[in-house]
Design an enzyme around this catalytic site. Structure first.
Site, PDB file in Angstrom:
ATOM      1  N   SER A 301       0.802  -1.369   0.075  1.00 26.99           N
ATOM      2  CA  SER A 301       0.038   0.435  -0.035  1.00 26.99           C
ATOM      3  C   SER A 301       1.001   1.241  -0.130  1.00 26.99           C
ATOM      4  O   SER A 301       1.889   1.410   0.505  1.00 26.99           O
ATOM      5  CB  SER A 301      -0.504   0.273   1.116  1.00 26.99           C
ATOM      6  OG  SER A 301      -0.354   0.728   2.186  1.00 26.99           O
ATOM      7  N   ASP A 302       0.803   2.238   0.050  1.00 26.53           N
ATOM      8  CA  ASP A 302       0.818   3.523  -0.095  1.00 26.53           C
ATOM      9  C   ASP A 302       1.227   4.164   1.483  1.00 26.53           C
ATOM     10  O   ASP A 302       0.271   3.158   2.230  1.00 26.53           O
ATOM     11  CB  ASP A 302       0.436   4.483  -0.654  1.00 26.53           C
ATOM     12  CG  ASP A 302       1.259   5.851  -1.051  1.00 26.53           C
ATOM     13  OD1 ASP A 302       2.901   6.233  -0.250  1.00 26.53           O
ATOM     14  OD2 ASP A 302       1.146   7.128  -2.100  1.00 26.53           O
ATOM     15  N   TRP A 303       1.615   4.617   2.133  1.00 30.42           N
ATOM     16  CA  TRP A 303       2.027   4.916   3.398  1.00 30.42           C
ATOM     17  C   TRP A 303       0.964   5.355   4.456  1.00 30.42           C
ATOM     18  O   TRP A 303       0.032   6.315   3.846  1.00 30.42           O
ATOM     19  CB  TRP A 303       2.340   6.407   3.210  1.00 30.42           C
ATOM     20  CG  TRP A 303       2.586   6.710   4.609  1.00 30.42           C
ATOM     21  CD1 TRP A 303       2.164   7.429   5.284  1.00 30.42           C
ATOM     22  CD2 TRP A 303       4.572   7.041   5.358  1.00 30.42           C
ATOM     23  NE1 TRP A 303       2.778   8.277   6.333  1.00 30.42           N
ATOM     24  CE2 TRP A 303       4.758   8.021   6.728  1.00 30.42           C
ATOM     25  CE3 TRP A 303       5.637   6.573   5.056  1.00 30.42           C
ATOM     26  CZ2 TRP A 303       5.341   8.339   7.321  1.00 30.42           C
ATOM     27  CZ3 TRP A 303       6.874   6.949   5.786  1.00 30.42           C
ATOM     28  CH2 TRP A 303       6.354   7.736   7.038  1.00 30.42           C
ATOM     29  N   ASP A 304       0.106   4.707   4.922  1.00 29.13           N
ATOM     30  CA  ASP A 304      -1.324   4.990   5.198  1.00 29.13           C
ATOM     31  C   ASP A 304      -2.707   4.406   4.816  1.00 29.13           C
ATOM     32  O   ASP A 304      -3.490   4.954   5.074  1.00 29.13           O
ATOM     33  CB  ASP A 304      -1.268   6.915   6.302  1.00 29.13           C
ATOM     34  CG  ASP A 304      -0.423   6.454   8.006  1.00 29.13           C
ATOM     35  OD1 ASP A 304       0.438   5.292   8.065  1.00 29.13           O
ATOM     36  OD2 ASP A 304      -0.298   7.474   7.856  1.00 29.13           O
ATOM     37  N   ALA A 305      -2.151   4.576   3.092  1.00 26.58           N
ATOM     38  CA  ALA A 305      -3.400   4.238   2.615  1.00 26.58           C
ATOM     39  C   ALA A 305      -4.143   3.107   2.673  1.00 26.58           C
ATOM     40  O   ALA A 305      -5.591   3.134   2.807  1.00 26.58           O
ATOM     41  CB  ALA A 305      -2.994   4.088   1.138  1.00 26.58           C
TER      42      ALA A 305
END
Ligand code: NOJ
Length: 774
Positions: A301-305
């Site tokens: 995932s992207d950061w915190d996504a």
């Protein structure tokens, strides 16, 4: 009691220094078993040994350990439990943003020698356009129209990153961007799916080498899947609303090219695509990526996504977010620890199948295996320093900067400047700024390594010319950047209007004292990139006024732009005799720009984006569909021209080229086969130089309207003065196919096509051909 471990592999890789021996001595754990597993040669397709190895490991893992492999931690984030303890507990499989080889080894040591199953960690970092040595930003790399060079650049970046122990980059970013307000346009290859696909594949090959696990290479992670570049209004993270036709024909092709080139991993985007957040989007991650493209790497995932699936109003809470992300196909979660805290419950509650978890972990372990991490988990810190900013890296960075620059204007051959000038003014807020020559996403770069334009020019002239310099004006973002604490741009120091006026006047004075003025203007590096969108495209601050005042001195003015998006230079395009777009050229930028300004290098880059006259024209791109007034396309506004300032593919040279004698190998071609097109290119000037031969086609009619022109081939060549070469390009009819919004499938539709070859998307050499049914 202390257990001193010295495996054959470790003693070979870490040259027995006191330090390395010290860290191999660890307290023995009761369940200690041989941490380094035998591993056969690296391969990128599943072998029986690999499958058995991964299956065996998977069998031994608890659910918590499996979820640990699916969790990535950023070391610079506040943690309630220490990262060391997380590793010991088997609660983490990857770290991002660790770049110190000793720290990488320390963490790896805990995982490999002290955690229950000894599974190595994988270390990721944003190696976007270089690691310690910084190369031109990706938009600039695309302006080289030279995939071989781009592949080399990323292999050099991989070499540095792997030397410190980074195994994995979150790149290439292949989002098509047709809106320069969007700050992340700098990270991709611009507006065109064909050029974008070539750049995507080249970067994957550069990062990864021949196969995943090639020495001195790292794993790629193609991102952000998909449609991030179509953010509404160019506002970063905003929704993307993309028709199927645009998605299949414009936004997805570079991803498919990266997947076909073997990208080991992929990152979904932050935003929602047509209403469904990308990190929970089954259509993207399952139907397209796995089912259609047969992607066999893993998805991070992207950061915190994952947590953000709740913020988006998509998931009801963290457990639901974890379930939706993993069920959609997100194998590893970056930073937001929703998997760590809630995925086990989601399995117990029946929201996620155990087999889904196993599949995700299998993919992650397979990547670690292919990267050779089980056999060679450590890096040699004593070797790392010697690999950074080497002369070889600097040379590659300088050459790349020279090959990416685009000459936008050169009235009366003002450039190249005479080498015997006696006095030069180098003026502007970016003239002597080291971070700003590097560009955004240079987080492992050291500004001290960088050469500014002023330094490059001073070094070239030594004491043989007076080089005067000052900023003239200062610039800064209206709001802070998310990267300011890690990689700041110089902040304004002039406090009062009087001080600012005096500085402005001083700059004009220096210009008056000099034979030539080089104005280095554009955007500070933190004005471009993530969360760096703009509502205007003007030169920030008072740079336009400075430029106008400089021109008013009647001294010859050269504008050097540092930027990663088209800016509003409409006034300059009429009044400033020479404009060189140097983008953010990287560590060796100042030397490269000096080479270009004084004729030791000849600009040959071409625009990978259409350059608008004003922000009101945005979005603007060359591959638009026909309107009912095809001949009046430049009059679609009544208050201004609707033509771009500079077309896609445009760029000048210090020499001139003649392109003629266009020939197609056949007037018709069967669908499924290919044909060739040739054109004669002659250097008609007096300097060696590069031309990029570009081939465009247009399908005259079919089940849907097709763009007026689409790039289908290109080649960059170098010609000596007077030299002539016949350039032959192959047109593969496969590239003429498209996804039809009428038939809802992809096909090559037989019928007549136009074809142009030339030096930009405004190419005039024309012929026709017909695609026949198979
Ligand atoms: C957020 C960005 O969107 C992504 O491109 C990047 O790789 C991660 N942060 C990690 O830095």
């Amino acid at each position: 009691m202390t257990y001193c471990f010295a495996s054959r592999i470790l003693t070979r890789r870490i040259a027995g220094s006191v330090l390395s021996l010290a860290f191999l001595c660890v307290p023995a754990l009761p369940s200690f078993s041989a941490p380094v597993r035998p591993q056969p040669a690296r391969t990128s397709s599943a072998s029986d040994t690999e499958t058995r190895f991964v299956d065996d490991l998977l069998h031994k893992m608890t659910l918590e350990e499996k979820i640990g492999q699916m969790s990535q931690i950023a070391l610079n984030q506040p943690q309630d439990v220490s990262p060391d303890q997380r590793i010991l507990n088997g609660q983490v499989g990857s770290f991002l943003f660790v770049t110190d080889p000793n720290e990488i080894n320390r963490l790896q040591h805990i995982a490999v020698e002290r955690s229950r199953l000894h599974i190595p960690l994988i270390f990721g970092f944003d190696v976007i356009h270089g690691f310690r040595t910084i190369y031109p930003v990706p938009l600039a790399l695309a302006a080289s129209w030279d995939p071989a060079m781009v592949e080399h650049v990323q292999s050099m970046a991989a070499k540095e990153a792997s030397a410190v122990g980074v195994n994995w980059t979150f790149a290439p970013m292949v989002d098509i961007a047709r809106d320069p307000r969007w700050g992340r346009i700098m990270e991709g290859a611009g507006e065109d799916p064909f050029l974008g696909s070539k750049m995507a594949a080249a970067q994957v090959r550069g990062f990864q080498g021949e196969t995943l696990g090639s020495p001195n290479h790292i794993m790629a992670c193609v991102k952000h899947f998909a449609g991030y570049g179509a953010a509404e209004g160019g506002r970063d993270y905003d929704s993307s609303d993309i028709s199927d036709e645009q998605l299949w024909n414009v936004y997805l092709p570079p991803f498919e090219a990266a997947v076909r080139a073997g990208s080991g991993s992929l990152m979904p985007a932050y935003m929602d695509l047509n209403g469904v957040p990308a990190a929970g989007n089954k259509f993207l991650l399952q139907d397209v990526l796995r089912d259609k493209w047969k992607f066999n790497g893993f998805v991070v995932s992207d950061w915190d996504a994952v947590l953000n699936l709740t913020t988006h109003g998509f998931a009801s809470g963290p457990e639901d977010a974890a379930a939706r992300a993993v069920n959609a196909g997100v194998d590893m979660e970056m930073t937001s620890h929703v998997y760590r805290d809630h995925l086990a419950d989601a399995v117990k509650d029946g929201l996620v199948k155990q087999s889904t978890i196993d599949e995700a972990v299998r993919r992650i372990l397979t990547a670690k295996y292919r990267l050779g991490l089980f056999a060679h988990p450590y890096v040699d810190p004593s070797h790392a320093a010697a690999e950074l900013v080497t002369p070889e890296q600097r040379q590659a960075s300088r050459l790349a900067a020279e090959r990416t620059a685009v000459l936008l204007r050169n009235e009366d051959h003002l450039l190249p400047l005479s080498k015997s000038l006696q006095s030069i003014a180098v003026v502007g807020p970016l003239a002597d700024s080291k971070p700003d020559i590097m560009g955004s996403w240079s987080l492992a770069g050291h500004p001290a390594d960088a050469v500014t334009v002023l330094e490059g020019i001073r070094k070239r002239f030594g004491s043989s010319a007076t080089v005067l310099s000052t900023k003239g004006v200062e610039i800064a973002r209206g709001q802070p950047s998310i990267f300011d604490s890690q990689f700041p741009s110089p902040q304004p120091t002039l406090e009062t209007d009087a001080e600012r006026k005096a500085e402005f006047a001083h700059a004009i004075d220096l210009i008056k004292q000099s034979q030539v003025a080089v104005l280095v203007l554009g955007e500070a590096q933190n004005m471009s990139g993530e969360r760096a969108s703009r509502s205007t495209l003007t030169l920030p601050g008072e740079q336009e006024q400075l430029l106008e005042a400089a021109v008013a001195t009647r001294k010859p003015v050269v504008l050097v732009l540092l930027n990663a998006r088209p800016l509003n230079i409409t006034w300059a395009s009429q009044h400033v005799p020479a404009i060189l777009d140097a983008w953010y050229p990287g560590t060796e930028g100042g030397n490269a720009i000096a080479d270009l300004l004084f004729g030791d290098a000849n600009p040959g880059g071409k625009l990978p984006v259409t350059w608008p006259r004003s922000v009101g024209q945005v979005p603007i791109f060359y591959a638009h569909n026909l309107t009912q007034v095809p001949d009046a396309h430049n009059t679609l506004y009544w208050d201004a021209s609707s033509a771009p300032l500079y077309p896609f593919g445009y760029g000048l040279s210090y020499t001139s080229f003649k392109l003629d004698n266009l020939k197609a190998s056949a007037p018709s071609v069967k669908s499924g086969s290919s044909f060739t097109v040739s054109i004669d290119v002659q250097n008609t000037g007096s300097m060696a130089g590069d031309e990029v031969v570009q081939l465009y086609t247009h399908q005259r009619y079919g089940s849907a309207s097709r763009p007026v022109r689409e790039l289908k081939g290109f080649r960059r060549i170098t010609l000596k003065p007077g030299e002539k070469q016949t350039v032959t390009l192959t047109v593969d009819t496969h590239d003429l196919g498209f996804w039809s919004p009428q038939t809802h499938h992809w096909s090559i539709e037989p019928g007549p096509f136009d074809l142009w070859v030339g030096a930009s998307s405004a190419a005039t050499e024309h012929t026709t051909f017909t695609v026949l049914p198979q």
